[in-house]
Design a protein around this motif. Structure first.
Motif, PDB file in Angstrom:
ATOM      1  N   ASN A 163      -3.940  -2.523   8.306  1.00  0.00           N
ATOM      2  CA  ASN A 163      -3.192  -2.275   7.073  1.00  0.00           C
ATOM      3  C   ASN A 163      -1.694  -2.393   7.318  1.00  0.00           C
ATOM      4  O   ASN A 163      -1.175  -1.925   8.337  1.00  0.00           O
ATOM      5  N   LEU A 164      -0.998  -3.002   6.360  1.00  0.00           N
ATOM      6  CA  LEU A 164       0.462  -3.099   6.400  1.00  0.00           C
ATOM      7  C   LEU A 164       1.032  -2.447   5.146  1.00  0.00           C
ATOM      8  O   LEU A 164       0.372  -2.406   4.102  1.00  0.00           O
ATOM      9  N   PRO A 165       2.254  -1.918   5.218  1.00  0.00           N
ATOM     10  CA  PRO A 165       2.853  -1.223   4.067  1.00  0.00           C
ATOM     11  C   PRO A 165       3.034  -2.154   2.867  1.00  0.00           C
ATOM     12  O   PRO A 165       3.128  -3.374   3.005  1.00  0.00           O
ATOM     13  N   THR A 166       3.093  -1.551   1.693  1.00  0.00           N
ATOM     14  CA  THR A 166       3.342  -2.290   0.461  1.00  0.00           C
ATOM     15  C   THR A 166       4.156  -1.427  -0.485  1.00  0.00           C
ATOM     16  O   THR A 166       4.078  -0.203  -0.442  1.00  0.00           O
ATOM     17  N   LEU A 167       4.932  -2.077  -1.340  1.00  0.00           N
ATOM     18  CA  LEU A 167       5.744  -1.354  -2.323  1.00  0.00           C
ATOM     19  C   LEU A 167       4.892  -0.729  -3.418  1.00  0.00           C
ATOM     20  O   LEU A 167       5.288   0.247  -4.048  1.00  0.00           O
ATOM     21  N   PHE A 168       3.699  -1.294  -3.654  1.00  0.00           N
ATOM     22  CA  PHE A 168       2.902  -0.905  -4.806  1.00  0.00           C
ATOM     23  C   PHE A 168       1.916   0.211  -4.477  1.00  0.00           C
ATOM     24  O   PHE A 168       1.493   0.365  -3.329  1.00  0.00           O
ATOM     25  N   ASN A 169       1.563   0.971  -5.506  1.00  0.00           N
ATOM     26  CA  ASN A 169       0.472   1.925  -5.386  1.00  0.00           C
ATOM     27  C   ASN A 169      -0.810   1.152  -5.671  1.00  0.00           C
ATOM     28  O   ASN A 169      -1.197   0.966  -6.817  1.00  0.00           O
ATOM     29  N   ILE A 170      -1.472   0.701  -4.613  1.00  0.00           N
ATOM     30  CA  ILE A 170      -2.592  -0.224  -4.795  1.00  0.00           C
ATOM     31  C   ILE A 170      -3.797   0.443  -5.439  1.00  0.00           C
ATOM     32  O   ILE A 170      -4.684  -0.245  -5.953  1.00  0.00           O
ATOM     33  N   ASP A 171      -3.839   1.776  -5.443  1.00  0.00           N
ATOM     34  CA  ASP A 171      -4.965   2.466  -6.085  1.00  0.00           C
ATOM     35  C   ASP A 171      -4.977   2.254  -7.595  1.00  0.00           C
ATOM     36  O   ASP A 171      -6.008   2.430  -8.247  1.00  0.00           O
ATOM     37  N   GLU A 172      -3.813   1.895  -8.169  1.00  0.00           N
ATOM     38  CA  GLU A 172      -3.708   1.703  -9.607  1.00  0.00           C
ATOM     39  C   GLU A 172      -3.859   0.238 -10.009  1.00  0.00           C
ATOM     40  O   GLU A 172      -3.708  -0.116 -11.174  1.00  0.00           O
ATOM     41  N   LEU A 173      -4.141  -0.631  -9.020  1.00  0.00           N
ATOM     42  CA  LEU A 173      -4.222  -2.063  -9.274  1.00  0.00           C
ATOM     43  C   LEU A 173      -5.600  -2.579  -8.872  1.00  0.00           C
ATOM     44  O   LEU A 173      -6.372  -1.905  -8.203  1.00  0.00           O
ATOM     45  N   GLY A 174      -5.904  -3.796  -9.286  1.00  0.00           N
ATOM     46  CA  GLY A 174      -7.138  -4.430  -8.865  1.00  0.00           C
ATOM     47  C   GLY A 174      -8.277  -4.279  -9.854  1.00  0.00           C
ATOM     48  O   GLY A 174      -8.169  -3.622 -10.898  1.00  0.00           O
ATOM     49  N   GLU A 175      -9.388  -4.904  -9.518  1.00  0.00           N
ATOM     50  CA  GLU A 175     -10.565  -4.937 -10.387  1.00  0.00           C
ATOM     51  C   GLU A 175     -11.085  -3.539 -10.704  1.00  0.00           C
ATOM     52  O   GLU A 175     -11.507  -3.253 -11.828  1.00  0.00           O
ATOM     53  N   SER A 176     -11.063  -2.652  -9.716  1.00  0.00           N
ATOM     54  CA  SER A 176     -11.624  -1.310  -9.906  1.00  0.00           C
ATOM     55  C   SER A 176     -10.853  -0.498 -10.935  1.00  0.00           C
ATOM     56  O   SER A 176     -11.361   0.499 -11.453  1.00  0.00           O
ATOM     57  N   SER A 177      -9.610  -0.914 -11.260  1.00  0.00           N
ATOM     58  CA  SER A 177      -8.810  -0.191 -12.254  1.00  0.00           C
ATOM     59  C   SER A 177      -9.101  -0.669 -13.675  1.00  0.00           C
ATOM     60  O   SER A 177      -8.601  -0.084 -14.640  1.00  0.00           O
ATOM     61  N   LEU A 178      -9.891  -1.737 -13.824  1.00  0.00           N
ATOM     62  CA  LEU A 178     -10.181  -2.299 -15.144  1.00  0.00           C
ATOM     63  C   LEU A 178     -11.389  -1.598 -15.770  1.00  0.00           C
ATOM     64  O   LEU A 178     -12.338  -1.228 -15.080  1.00  0.00           O
TER      65      LEU A 178
END
Length: 580
Positions: free
Chosen positions: A425-440
């Protein structure tokens, strides 16, 4: 009758809010009440009195938001009134076709976020997006009824090239050319926002946005984009070499950035030998990199939303030789493996696949295959998690898009919802838990099928633990990664699901946010011996940041370092034998 009921309620809300604006005073902006930050999280009101109270609270929040942006009360009232009148004007332009579209899509949405009905007008827009024939900024938009947001960026398009606009950014204003007035588009119909953004090739459009990683809605940015036609060559793979020094040894890391899995089907059908495709371009770039004697390869799939499934398969075989790369299950339950029984491994040196949360579909197939064959490392963040395939069918009026099949990795695990988890894993600016298919809403669940037998290259699995540690040591020493960590930690500690309807408290919160952002930026700049800022305004009015502050380059650099870690670890047994 359902729409007529909705229309009656709409006019009731409009009249109440306009009347409230005519009598609102500053004292109304200093209440002890709060509203949910995300409106959809609100419980349904049980009576009309509660509903009317919520309508007034929403106006108070709008006024506070405008005053936080530098407007006085009278200006805020004027702008909010204008916004309401614009929304009413657009509402009154609702056509029978629109009502039918809303009604049918309320039904199709039950079957998942990728199933939808497109009216003839929407079908025309869809065809334009697919052919990329209209001049604009190269972005697909979506709307939640209030905000128009960036759904995805067209690879190689004007918006992506700015490196400033990201998926999930909210567009709150649009201006033309250098000095055109910024038009407030909150609450606009999405097709009207699109019409405002489109324009002649070479002309400028300015977007006022709330970035997806903004700490609060008062943290806005203005982005200038030059409109252009997105051409296939703008999506082409590109290469470069990153030099990495370790002691006295100089390494060369090849990097191929692939923005999409593209394929010029029209040229191919015409038997044009020079048709463009991602696999042909990558193979050509690999030949050039091999001549420069690179020590390993990073394939950069960040923000690559997918494309041709067959191109993903062809690309995988450049590194795998032969074998199944993906399994496809259709609606009848039939499972078919896609791959090659025979093949030649074109590139055999160490590889790293770099991904992020916006790597989707075909990107996940390539990354998953490389990981499952133990051929290379996947680094970055978990991917988007889109493991479904859609088909578009013509109707007597309009089109319908629906899910017809599902992807599965050779291990048997679907990429749906889970995506591909990176080895490192590498750092990211985004809160990835709120993004992606699983958030739809109503996204299909992850599941598994039996895996298929594949060759185990056994290239990286024995080294993953030590590679993670080596990477983590560098990440913890990186000023840029430290800055991201500090921002996320501050955001987590100060996160609230509610918004105060009190101007003084909101001003205090805004000042606190600006104080932190300025201090965090100055700490970063100080550690890199760069000039610092005296005030938050100076920070916001800055020119382009130097390359040393480019987080995307820092992430790519860490991926290259992980690759060299792998190269050196694989050499250690040989070095030990030579020492004996």
């Amino acid at each position: 009758s359902l729409f007529n009921l909705y229309a009656d309620r709409y006019y009731s809300r409009y009249n109440l809010q306009i009347d409230f604006l005519e009598s609102v005073e500053e004292v109304d902006l200093r209440s002890s009440r709060k509203i949910k930050r995300t409106l959809s999280d609100n419980e349904r009101t049980s009576n009309l009195e509660e509903l009317e109270s919520l309508w007034k609270d929403l106006i108070i929040n709008d006024l506070i938001q405008l005053m936080l942006s530098g407007n006085d009360l009278d200006e805020s009232i004027s702008k909010t009134t204008k916004r309401l009148n614009n929304q009413l004007n657009y509402f009154e332009q609702t056509r029978v076709e629109d009502v039918f579209n809303i009604f049918v899509n309320s039904i199709t949405s039950i079957y998942g976020p990728h199933t939808s009905y497109m009216s003839p007008k929407n079908s025309e827009d869809f065809d334009i997006n697919m052919s990329l024939s209209l001049e604009g900024i190269g972005a697909l938009l979506s709307s939640d009824g209030l905000y128009t947001s960036i759904s995805s960026l067209v690879p190689g398009g004007p918006a992506e090239k700015t490196e400033q606009l990201k998926p999930k950014d909210k567009i709150i204003g649009v201006g033309q050319d250098d000095d055109g007035e910024i038009v407030d588009v909150i609450g606009w119909r999405i097709d009207d926002v699109v019409d405002l953004i489109r324009g002649p090739k070479g002309s400028k459009v300015r977007l006022q946005i709330i970035p997806t990683n903004a700490i609060s809605d008062s943290e806005t940015e203005e982005i200038e984009i030059v409109r252009n036609v997105v051409k296939l060559e703008d999506q082409a793979a590109e290469k470069k070499i990153l030099p990495i020094q370790r002691g006295q040894k100089n390494y060369k890391v090849g990097v191929i950035a692939l923005p999409a899995f593209y394929f010029d089907f029209e040229a191919y059908q015409k038997r044009d030998y020079n048709y463009k495709s991602s696999s042909k371009d990558v193979k050509r770039l690999l030949k050039e990199l091999k001549r420069e004697n690179i020590d390993g390869l990073v394939i950069d799939l960040r923000n690559n939303g997918g494309g041709s499934l067959y191109e993903a398969n062809a690309l995988a075989h450049l590194f795998l030789g032969r074998g199944t790369t993906v399994q496809v299950k259709n609606s009848n339950g039939n499972i078919q493996g896609l791959g090659e029984r025979w093949g030649y491994q074109f590139y055999d040196k160490p590889i790293v696949i770099l991904v992020n949360k916006f790597s989707a579909s075909a990107s996940e197939i390539l990354a998953g295959a490389i990981q499952d064959y133990d051929r290379g490392l996947v680094v970055g963040t978990s991917t988007f998690g889109k493991g479904t395939v859609q088909k578009v069918d013509l109707l007597s009026s309009g089109q319908i898009k629906y899910t017809e099949s599902k992807f599965y990795r050779v291990s048997g695990s679907s990429t749906q919802n889970l995506g591909v988890e990176p080895d490192i894993n590498l750092p990211t600016l985004f809160n990835i838990d709120e993004l992606g298919e699983s958030s739809l809403d109503r996204a299909l669940e992850h599941d598994s099928i039996p895996g298929t037998t594949v060759k185990n290259f056994n290239r990286v699995s024995n080294f993953k633990d030590i590679l993670r540690k080596l990477s983590l040591d560098r990440v913890e020493e990186s000023p840029l990664f430290k800055s991201i960590k500090a921002r996320k930690q501050w955001q987590s500690e100060n996160k609230s699901e509610f918004l105060d309807l009190n101007l003084d408290k909101r001003i205090e919160q805004k000042n606190s946010i600006e104080k932190f952002l300025l201090a965090n930026e100055n700490n970063l700049r100080g550690s890199l011996n760069l000039p610092t800022y005296e005030s938050y305004k100076d920070f916001m009015d800055r020119e382009d940041d130097p390359e040393s502050l480019d987080i995307e380059s820092e992430i790519l650099g860490e991926a290259a370092n992980i690759l060299i870690d792998l190269v050196e670890l694989k050499k250690e047994p040989l070095m030990a034998m030579n020492q004996k």
